[in-house]
Design a protein around this motif. Sequence first.
Motif, PDB file in Angstrom:
ATOM      1  N   VAL A 131       0.845  -1.203   0.000  1.00  0.00           N
ATOM      2  CA  VAL A 131       0.000   0.000   0.000  1.00  0.00           C
ATOM      3  C   VAL A 131       0.878   1.249   0.000  1.00  0.00           C
ATOM      4  O   VAL A 131       0.634   2.199  -0.747  1.00  0.00           O
ATOM      5  N   ILE A 132       1.919   1.250   0.821  1.00  0.00           N
ATOM      6  CA  ILE A 132       2.826   2.403   0.895  1.00  0.00           C
ATOM      7  C   ILE A 132       3.627   2.538  -0.393  1.00  0.00           C
ATOM      8  O   ILE A 132       3.749   3.631  -0.951  1.00  0.00           O
ATOM      9  N   ARG A 133       4.175   1.451  -0.885  1.00  0.00           N
ATOM     10  CA  ARG A 133       5.004   1.480  -2.098  1.00  0.00           C
ATOM     11  C   ARG A 133       4.206   1.903  -3.328  1.00  0.00           C
ATOM     12  O   ARG A 133       4.634   2.759  -4.096  1.00  0.00           O
ATOM     13  N   GLN A 141       1.727 -16.247  10.780  1.00  0.00           N
ATOM     14  CA  GLN A 141       1.045 -17.277  11.559  1.00  0.00           C
ATOM     15  C   GLN A 141       0.009 -16.655  12.485  1.00  0.00           C
ATOM     16  O   GLN A 141      -1.061 -17.206  12.699  1.00  0.00           O
ATOM     17  N   SER A 142       0.308 -15.465  13.015  1.00  0.00           N
ATOM     18  CA  SER A 142      -0.618 -14.797  13.925  1.00  0.00           C
ATOM     19  C   SER A 142      -1.928 -14.426  13.228  1.00  0.00           C
ATOM     20  O   SER A 142      -2.997 -14.521  13.827  1.00  0.00           O
ATOM     21  N   ILE A 143      -1.856 -13.993  11.984  1.00  0.00           N
ATOM     22  CA  ILE A 143      -3.076 -13.651  11.244  1.00  0.00           C
ATOM     23  C   ILE A 143      -3.927 -14.897  11.036  1.00  0.00           C
ATOM     24  O   ILE A 143      -5.149 -14.863  11.202  1.00  0.00           O
ATOM     25  N   ILE A 144      -3.269 -15.992  10.722  1.00  0.00           N
ATOM     26  CA  ILE A 144      -3.998 -17.254  10.545  1.00  0.00           C
ATOM     27  C   ILE A 144      -4.614 -17.679  11.880  1.00  0.00           C
ATOM     28  O   ILE A 144      -5.794 -18.023  11.950  1.00  0.00           O
ATOM     29  N   THR A 145      -3.815 -17.630  12.948  1.00  0.00           N
ATOM     30  CA  THR A 145      -4.289 -18.033  14.270  1.00  0.00           C
ATOM     31  C   THR A 145      -5.430 -17.135  14.742  1.00  0.00           C
ATOM     32  O   THR A 145      -6.408 -17.617  15.313  1.00  0.00           O
ATOM     33  N   GLN A 146      -5.313 -15.822  14.513  1.00  0.00           N
ATOM     34  CA  GLN A 146      -6.340 -14.882  14.946  1.00  0.00           C
ATOM     35  C   GLN A 146      -7.573 -14.904  14.042  1.00  0.00           C
ATOM     36  O   GLN A 146      -8.562 -14.261  14.342  1.00  0.00           O
ATOM     37  N   GLN A 147      -7.470 -15.612  12.940  1.00  0.00           N
ATOM     38  CA  GLN A 147      -8.571 -15.752  11.986  1.00  0.00           C
ATOM     39  C   GLN A 147      -9.062 -14.406  11.441  1.00  0.00           C
ATOM     40  O   GLN A 147     -10.259 -14.157  11.343  1.00  0.00           O
ATOM     41  N   ILE A 148      -8.099 -13.553  11.090  1.00  0.00           N
ATOM     42  CA  ILE A 148      -8.438 -12.270  10.473  1.00  0.00           C
ATOM     43  C   ILE A 148      -9.154 -12.560   9.167  1.00  0.00           C
ATOM     44  O   ILE A 148      -8.718 -13.403   8.379  1.00  0.00           O
ATOM     45  N   ARG A 149     -10.214 -11.868   8.914  1.00  0.00           N
ATOM     46  CA  ARG A 149     -11.030 -12.148   7.727  1.00  0.00           C
ATOM     47  C   ARG A 149     -10.965 -11.013   6.703  1.00  0.00           C
ATOM     48  O   ARG A 149     -10.529 -11.192   5.586  1.00  0.00           O
ATOM     49  N   SER A 150     -11.444  -9.856   7.082  1.00  0.00           N
ATOM     50  CA  SER A 150     -11.548  -8.739   6.146  1.00  0.00           C
ATOM     51  C   SER A 150     -10.541  -7.657   6.522  1.00  0.00           C
ATOM     52  O   SER A 150     -10.370  -7.354   7.702  1.00  0.00           O
ATOM     53  N   VAL A 151      -9.881  -7.081   5.506  1.00  0.00           N
ATOM     54  CA  VAL A 151      -8.828  -6.095   5.735  1.00  0.00           C
ATOM     55  C   VAL A 151      -9.026  -4.898   4.808  1.00  0.00           C
ATOM     56  O   VAL A 151      -9.367  -5.052   3.630  1.00  0.00           O
ATOM     57  N   LEU A 152      -8.792  -3.715   5.360  1.00  0.00           N
ATOM     58  CA  LEU A 152      -8.727  -2.466   4.604  1.00  0.00           C
ATOM     59  C   LEU A 152      -7.396  -1.804   4.935  1.00  0.00           C
ATOM     60  O   LEU A 152      -7.025  -1.735   6.107  1.00  0.00           O
ATOM     61  N   ALA A 153      -6.705  -1.325   3.937  1.00  0.00           N
ATOM     62  CA  ALA A 153      -5.478  -0.558   4.164  1.00  0.00           C
ATOM     63  C   ALA A 153      -5.427   0.559   3.139  1.00  0.00           C
ATOM     64  O   ALA A 153      -5.670   0.323   1.953  1.00  0.00           O
ATOM     65  N   VAL A 154      -5.143   1.763   3.605  1.00  0.00           N
ATOM     66  CA  VAL A 154      -5.101   2.918   2.705  1.00  0.00           C
ATOM     67  C   VAL A 154      -3.831   3.709   2.963  1.00  0.00           C
ATOM     68  O   VAL A 154      -3.355   3.795   4.098  1.00  0.00           O
ATOM     69  N   PRO A 155      -3.278   4.292   1.902  1.00  0.00           N
ATOM     70  CA  PRO A 155      -2.068   5.103   2.085  1.00  0.00           C
ATOM     71  C   PRO A 155      -2.379   6.426   2.770  1.00  0.00           C
ATOM     72  O   PRO A 155      -3.482   6.964   2.645  1.00  0.00           O
ATOM     73  N   LEU A 156      -1.411   6.914   3.504  1.00  0.00           N
ATOM     74  CA  LEU A 156      -1.448   8.261   4.069  1.00  0.00           C
ATOM     75  C   LEU A 156      -0.528   9.109   3.201  1.00  0.00           C
ATOM     76  O   LEU A 156       0.697   8.946   3.251  1.00  0.00           O
ATOM     77  N   SER A 157      -1.103   9.964   2.379  1.00  0.00           N
ATOM     78  CA  SER A 157      -0.316  10.795   1.470  1.00  0.00           C
ATOM     79  C   SER A 157      -0.632  12.259   1.702  1.00  0.00           C
ATOM     80  O   SER A 157      -1.799  12.648   1.779  1.00  0.00           O
ATOM     81  N   ALA A 158       0.426  13.055   1.825  1.00  0.00           N
ATOM     82  CA  ALA A 158       0.288  14.495   2.044  1.00  0.00           C
ATOM     83  C   ALA A 158       1.236  15.222   1.115  1.00  0.00           C
ATOM     84  O   ALA A 158       2.431  14.931   1.094  1.00  0.00           O
ATOM     85  N   ARG A 159       0.687  16.112   0.336  1.00  0.00           N
ATOM     86  CA  ARG A 159       1.483  16.935  -0.586  1.00  0.00           C
ATOM     87  C   ARG A 159       2.392  16.100  -1.479  1.00  0.00           C
ATOM     88  O   ARG A 159       3.579  16.389  -1.644  1.00  0.00           O
ATOM     89  N   GLY A 160       1.831  15.007  -2.001  1.00  0.00           N
ATOM     90  CA  GLY A 160       2.559  14.164  -2.935  1.00  0.00           C
ATOM     91  C   GLY A 160       3.552  13.204  -2.304  1.00  0.00           C
ATOM     92  O   GLY A 160       4.252  12.489  -3.001  1.00  0.00           O
ATOM     93  N   GLU A 161       3.609  13.165  -0.997  1.00  0.00           N
ATOM     94  CA  GLU A 161       4.542  12.284  -0.290  1.00  0.00           C
ATOM     95  C   GLU A 161       3.744  11.259   0.518  1.00  0.00           C
ATOM     96  O   GLU A 161       2.846  11.617   1.274  1.00  0.00           O
ATOM     97  N   THR A 162       4.081   9.984   0.354  1.00  0.00           N
ATOM     98  CA  THR A 162       3.426   8.942   1.134  1.00  0.00           C
ATOM     99  C   THR A 162       4.146   8.829   2.467  1.00  0.00           C
ATOM    100  O   THR A 162       5.343   8.545   2.516  1.00  0.00           O
ATOM    101  N   ILE A 163       3.406   9.082   3.546  1.00  0.00           N
ATOM    102  CA  ILE A 163       4.013   9.114   4.871  1.00  0.00           C
ATOM    103  C   ILE A 163       3.643   7.898   5.708  1.00  0.00           C
ATOM    104  O   ILE A 163       4.085   7.775   6.851  1.00  0.00           O
ATOM    105  N   GLY A 164       2.825   6.990   5.138  1.00  0.00           N
ATOM    106  CA  GLY A 164       2.456   5.794   5.882  1.00  0.00           C
ATOM    107  C   GLY A 164       1.163   5.193   5.377  1.00  0.00           C
ATOM    108  O   GLY A 164       0.781   5.400   4.220  1.00  0.00           O
ATOM    109  N   ALA A 165       0.495   4.455   6.261  1.00  0.00           N
ATOM    110  CA  ALA A 165      -0.760   3.796   5.902  1.00  0.00           C
ATOM    111  C   ALA A 165      -1.604   3.574   7.150  1.00  0.00           C
ATOM    112  O   ALA A 165      -1.080   3.484   8.263  1.00  0.00           O
ATOM    113  N   ILE A 166      -2.902   3.485   6.923  1.00  0.00           N
ATOM    114  CA  ILE A 166      -3.837   3.047   7.959  1.00  0.00           C
ATOM    115  C   ILE A 166      -4.283   1.650   7.574  1.00  0.00           C
ATOM    116  O   ILE A 166      -4.669   1.413   6.424  1.00  0.00           O
TER     117      ILE A 166
END
Length: 185
Positions: free
Chosen positions: A83-85, A105-130
């Motif tokens: 997402v960041i790249r 392994q933790s994601i499998i063990t925790q049984q994570i199902r649905s995921v959303l991830a979005v970039p944090l971009s400010a003034r043309g620079e990607t500074i991270g993700a949620i």
Amino acid sequence: WGGGRRGRAPRDDGAAWVSGTSNLADLLDFIIQKATRLVGAERGFVVLVGPTGTDGVAASGRPGLREVSADESAFSTSLVARVIRDVEPVLTTNIQEDGRYELSQSIITQQIRSVLAVPLSARGETIGAIYVDTRLSERLFTDADLRLLQAMATQAAMAIRNARLYQEAQASNCLLYTSPSPRDS
């Protein structure tokens, strides 16, 4: 981003608070709490990028809790890195069976199902993700959730950028006032 009800657009009261705070730690906690509530996620993470690359998790939380416990802190770092790249959001309704991402392994063990991830971009620079997720099969994220989180991330990225600039200015001012002047030597 007030209200916190799923399906509602961000409101100005939260946006005003976010743009008005200069304490980065408080801001990040606020962002992750609002993100998880906004889309009905069970937990979430803010990952920030520093000058040398990904700094790592800057904030984590569950609705109503400031931090995720250590045994619940695993998430798909390859997904977040992508997402960041690529500066492209990700929505998957079944990460367990979605072959696009490496699973810990933790994601499998925790049984994570649905995921959303979005970039944090400010003034043309990607500074991270949620990143937010849920284990509940009856609560899969939708395109509408993605749009809400993207709108929030746009405001959050500017607020994070401003808080970082404020901290840098404070640090510079502190150096100016604590360094001996040439006349003092």
